[in-house]
Write an enzyme that holds these catalytic residues in place. Structure first.
Site, PDB file in Angstrom:
ATOM      1  N   ASP A  92       0.854  -1.183   0.000  1.00  0.00           N
ATOM      2  CA  ASP A  92       0.000   0.000   0.000  1.00  0.00           C
ATOM      3  C   ASP A  92       0.892   1.236   0.000  1.00  0.00           C
ATOM      4  O   ASP A  92       2.104   1.150   0.156  1.00  0.00           O
ATOM      5  CB  ASP A  92      -0.976  -0.018   1.174  1.00  0.00           C
ATOM      6  CG  ASP A  92      -0.294  -0.066   2.524  1.00  0.00           C
ATOM      7  OD1 ASP A  92       0.897   0.276   2.596  1.00  0.00           O
ATOM      8  OD2 ASP A  92      -0.949  -0.433   3.511  1.00  0.00           O
ATOM      9  N   ASP A 266      -7.804  -7.547   1.019  1.00  0.00           N
ATOM     10  CA  ASP A 266      -6.806  -7.735   2.073  1.00  0.00           C
ATOM     11  C   ASP A 266      -7.428  -7.336   3.397  1.00  0.00           C
ATOM     12  O   ASP A 266      -8.325  -6.493   3.443  1.00  0.00           O
ATOM     13  CB  ASP A 266      -5.567  -6.863   1.827  1.00  0.00           C
ATOM     14  CG  ASP A 266      -5.794  -5.424   2.294  1.00  0.00           C
ATOM     15  OD1 ASP A 266      -5.372  -5.084   3.418  1.00  0.00           O
ATOM     16  OD2 ASP A 266      -6.437  -4.638   1.554  1.00  0.00           O
TER      17      ASP A 266
END
EC number: 2.4.2.29
Length: 361
Positions: A92, A266
């Protein structure tokens, strides 16, 4: 080296199943990505994570830039070598953690200035720096830098935030080093407003990212409103590119999102819950701390092939968790990650057969 590609092989209504091909191998979709925040999935060996059926892991730019630093990791051969994981890794952008973990952060057009939650050192994270860090880590899939719009937000607040994310997406895309088999995903924002989600999608699709994430959900709006947004948001995105719903991991949420066209997920839920003594099963969750399991000689799930279920009873797991033994966290986490990968396999099988999902866990 393989080119990055997404091949859809089966579709049932809006649900899709396929294969994403990357420089680090293939991943089956719909996919669940275990979270390896600091270069490790807590309480698991990387090879054990692979044994659960995971094709890809998630790493965190914010945490890795602070410790051990991206510069150190690249000197040691990159994140894949560093943590002994040869499959795809998605990182990320770090923005969400900066804004949620740092007590003193300031958002400007340039980026986000913040103090480390570890020692108070000051940093500046910009779209360019976030993209550079992910490049140094060797991330298979890099995420564009964005502002995760808090919930609730007024239309004007969400619009201002979305427009900043769009400008940052442009800068992230310009900073991305294109290599065969690697990808960068843009992140769609707009809170719960359809008009803003549509505009955000149009703006980011023009940048031709290799995939797209739906951001700004699972931030307190609840399942009903999240599904309402997902009823339309994926339709604004290209059919031939992966769609990733960030931070969503409850089984019922995954099933509902897949049925609305999402391909990737996720969440820390399976690992965090495992360490806290909660197991996921097809029949619901099990709080193994409960005293009723103290004499239960049966496994968590009779047909699960994880080590916890193959070799140990609920009574033994209850004992380990109650006394705080590390093995308890390991076995519970291993089971939960196996459960989530089995869930994704089951979802893919239903899509292939053209069947509606008749289960919610």
């Amino acid at each position: 080296m393989s080119k990055f590609s997404f091949n859809i092989y089966h579709q049932h209504k809006k649900a899709r199943s396929g294969i994403i091909v990357t420089a680090h191998g293939e991943m089956r979709t719909p996919a669940f990505m275990p979270v390896g925040t600091r270069g490790t999935v807590k309480a698991m060996l990387p090879e054990s994570v692979a044994e659960t059926g995971a094709d890809i892991l998630l790493g965190n730019t914010y945490h890795l830039m602070l410790q051990p630093t991206a510069e150190r990791i690249v000197q040691l051969g990159g994140l894949h070598k560093f943590m002994n994981w040869d499959k795809p890794i998605l990182t990320d952008s770090g923005g969400f953690q900066v804004m949620s973990l740092s007590k003193l952060c300031k958002i400007t057009e340039e980026g986000v200035s913040f103090s480390s939650h570890i020692n108070g050192d000051k940093y500046m994270l910009t779209p360019e720096r976030s993209t550079e860090i992910q490049y140094l880590l060797g991330s298979t899939i890099t995420m564009a830098f964005d502002e995760c719009t808090p919930y609730p937000a007024t239309f004007e607040e969400a619009k201002t935030s979305m427009q900043l994310t769009t400008r940052w997406a442009n800068r992230s895309r310009n900073a991305f080093v294109k290599r065969e088999g690697y990808a960068q995903f843009g992140i769609i924002q707009g809170s719960v407003y359809e008009e803003l989600r549509e505009q955000s999608s149009k703006d980011l699709v023009e940048l031709d990212f290799e995939g797209y994430a739906v951001g700004g959900l699972a931030v307190g709006e609840g399942q009903e409103l999240m599904f309402k947004v997902l009823d339309y948001a994926p339709d604004f995105l290209p059919q031939n590119k992966p769609r990733y719903l960030m931070g969503v991991g409850k089984p019922a949420d995954i099933i509902g999102a897949v049925s609305r066209g999402i391909d990737m997920f996720d969440c820390v839920i399976p690992t965090r819950s495992g360490r806290n003594g909660q197991a996921f099963t097809k029949y619901g969750t099990v709080n193994i701390r409960n005293s009723k399991y103290a004499d239960d000689n049966k496994p968590l799930e009779h047909d699960c092939l994880c080590p916890a279920c193959r070799n140990y009873s609920k009574a033994y797991l209850h004992h380990l968790v109650r006394i705080g033994e590390i093995l308890g966290s390991m076995l519970m986490t291993w089971h939960n990650l196996t459960y989530f990968q089995n869930l994704m396999s089951r979802i893919r099988a239903y899509i292939k057969l053209g069947k509606d999902f008749d289960f919610d866990s």
